[in-house]
Design an enzyme around this catalytic site. Sequence first.
Site, mmCIF file in Angstrom:
data_model
loop_
_atom_site.group_PDB
_atom_site.id
_atom_site.type_symbol
_atom_site.label_atom_id
_atom_site.label_comp_id
_atom_site.label_asym_id
_atom_site.label_seq_id
_atom_site.Cartn_x
_atom_site.Cartn_y
_atom_site.Cartn_z
ATOM 1 N N LYS A 198 0.878 -1.179 0.000
ATOM 2 C CA LYS A 198 0.000 0.000 0.000
ATOM 3 C C LYS A 198 0.914 1.227 0.000
ATOM 4 O O LYS A 198 1.463 1.616 1.026
ATOM 5 C CB LYS A 198 -0.896 -0.009 1.241
ATOM 6 N N SER A 252 3.671 7.808 10.780
ATOM 7 C CA SER A 252 3.518 8.537 12.038
ATOM 8 C C SER A 252 3.204 7.591 13.190
ATOM 9 O O SER A 252 2.668 6.493 13.000
ATOM 10 C CB SER A 252 2.393 9.568 11.912
ATOM 11 N N THR A 253 3.547 8.040 14.391
ATOM 12 C CA THR A 253 3.281 7.233 15.583
ATOM 13 C C THR A 253 1.777 7.022 15.773
ATOM 14 O O THR A 253 1.335 5.922 16.124
ATOM 15 C CB THR A 253 3.886 7.918 16.820
ATOM 16 N N GLY A 256 0.695 4.475 13.312
ATOM 17 C CA GLY A 256 1.320 3.213 13.688
ATOM 18 C C GLY A 256 0.601 2.512 14.825
ATOM 19 O O GLY A 256 0.488 1.280 14.842
ATOM 20 N N GLU A 273 8.076 1.332 12.204
ATOM 21 C CA GLU A 273 9.089 2.392 12.247
ATOM 22 C C GLU A 273 8.318 3.702 12.219
ATOM 23 O O GLU A 273 7.737 4.063 11.199
ATOM 24 C CB GLU A 273 10.045 2.250 11.062
ATOM 25 N N CYS A 307 12.138 11.168 9.105
ATOM 26 C CA CYS A 307 11.736 10.694 10.430
ATOM 27 C C CYS A 307 12.843 10.837 11.472
ATOM 28 O O CYS A 307 12.574 11.084 12.639
ATOM 29 C CB CYS A 307 11.262 9.239 10.356
ATOM 30 N N GLU A 404 6.519 16.140 17.055
ATOM 31 C CA GLU A 404 7.144 15.987 15.747
ATOM 32 C C GLU A 404 6.474 16.938 14.747
ATOM 33 O O GLU A 404 5.278 16.835 14.483
ATOM 34 C CB GLU A 404 7.029 14.549 15.250
#
Length: 502
Positions: A198, A252-253, A256, A273, A307, A404
């Site tokens: 994707k 992104s966290t 994720g 990651e 990142c 971030e």
Amino acid sequence: MSENIERYFDQYGLSPKTRAFIAKEHGLFIGGEWSVGPERTDVIEPSTGEVLTTLTTGTVDDLDRAVAAARRQFDEGEWPRMKPLAREQLLLKLADALEANLDEFAEIESVDVGKSLQDAKDIDIQGTVDTLRYFAGWASKIGGRSAEASSMPGEYLAYTRKEPVGVIGVIVPWNFPLQTLAWKLGAALAVGCTVVVKPAELTSLSALRFAELAQEVGIPDGVINIVTGRGSVVGSALAAHKDIDKITFTGSTKTGLAVGHAALENWTRMTLELGGKSPVIVYSDVDIEQTVERVALGIFANSGQVCDAGSRAYIHESIYDEFIERLGAHVSSLAVKPGLDPDCFMGPLVSENQMRQVVDYIEIGIAEGARLVTGGPGTSETGFFVQPTVFADCDNDMRIVREEIFGPVLVCQKFSTEEEVVKLANDSDYGLAATIYSESINNVLRVAPQLKAGSVYVNAQSTIDPAMPFGGYKASGFGRDLGAEQLDFVTETKTVWVTIDA
């Protein structure tokens, strides 16, 4: 394609081959076949802000077809059963073909992401070639081990097998689309896995061209499947799919976490990651001019959309004022231009939304009382350009220090002692990377083990190579891409016990 984009391409001599690829009707690549869906998604060119082309907007049904194709190849096809040297040779052939088309791929990446064409050549595409070649070499070198029982009575032959984990769902980000794809595919394909990819909905073009190339060199149908579309639809369905054996995600966290929760529902293995807010420690013994240039490169390369960018700098108090002054002068001289311009150091951000998010953070920093050294919240009339921005006199409680930003914004503050700066550096939810600038090896060897980060760079930023693992601590994720370590995340270890009768 608009007249403005045509003029942009004409001005910098974009090749006819790249133009022809962009102008194609882009579809999905499933089981070795291309299919075009009825719903389309606009691709926006970042340097002009106008529509470049359109992509097929994949559906959950499309994703199911792709997973089924990958499963058929894995369960019944030739790829996992191919001799390792044969897989190695095909991956090397793919790397050679990519290198032969390096200029085209670099142009695609530059106009899709907005990044410097030279960086796209030297970093994105050459890095992809190198990653494929590195993992191709591992295909014929992966094996188990044999051992004797340490305590059990009797005689046994005991050995382990390294087996491919299966069908891997790959979700890649928009900032380094092709290079990150290679990070995910290199190890997976080398061991015999099949993949469903994707791509990021903002930057899918290089993945589609890569699929064409893979088919041209003879990668079997169903090994690589590409489904473009919305992350909220295709990405979510991939993470939650019951017939996926592993998910590997870079992004992104926040996203994720959602991917991880969905995968856990099916006990799907995962590598995540995620985001970063990487500290940069500058000791007093550095060459200030050289370090200023390296610190600036570490945050403003790829327009800060990296990142592990060194986005928060801690500078020793004895050189702080001089360092900030020189940093401001250097950053204000950086060339902010369209990605295809040969003088481009920093191109536009990838999208209007990303530009607005970065500008919002710059305004937050001003409101929080940070000192604006250079740059600021202004934007361009065309395209998604933001000036590289430096804040001084920050503190760790500010949002611009803790969150971030993922853009060209560097936040700086001074420190007095090594103990103080280690605490400041580690005072973050993130732990992807950290950087130390010092001429003293003792400083480096004392501090590096204390930093809670997956990578520690010394006197440089983002020194990444396919032979070394990459990943983070804390909210920056878990698992590793790259290096021999990645092989453990795409294989299962099976132990076999053979009883030897007396």
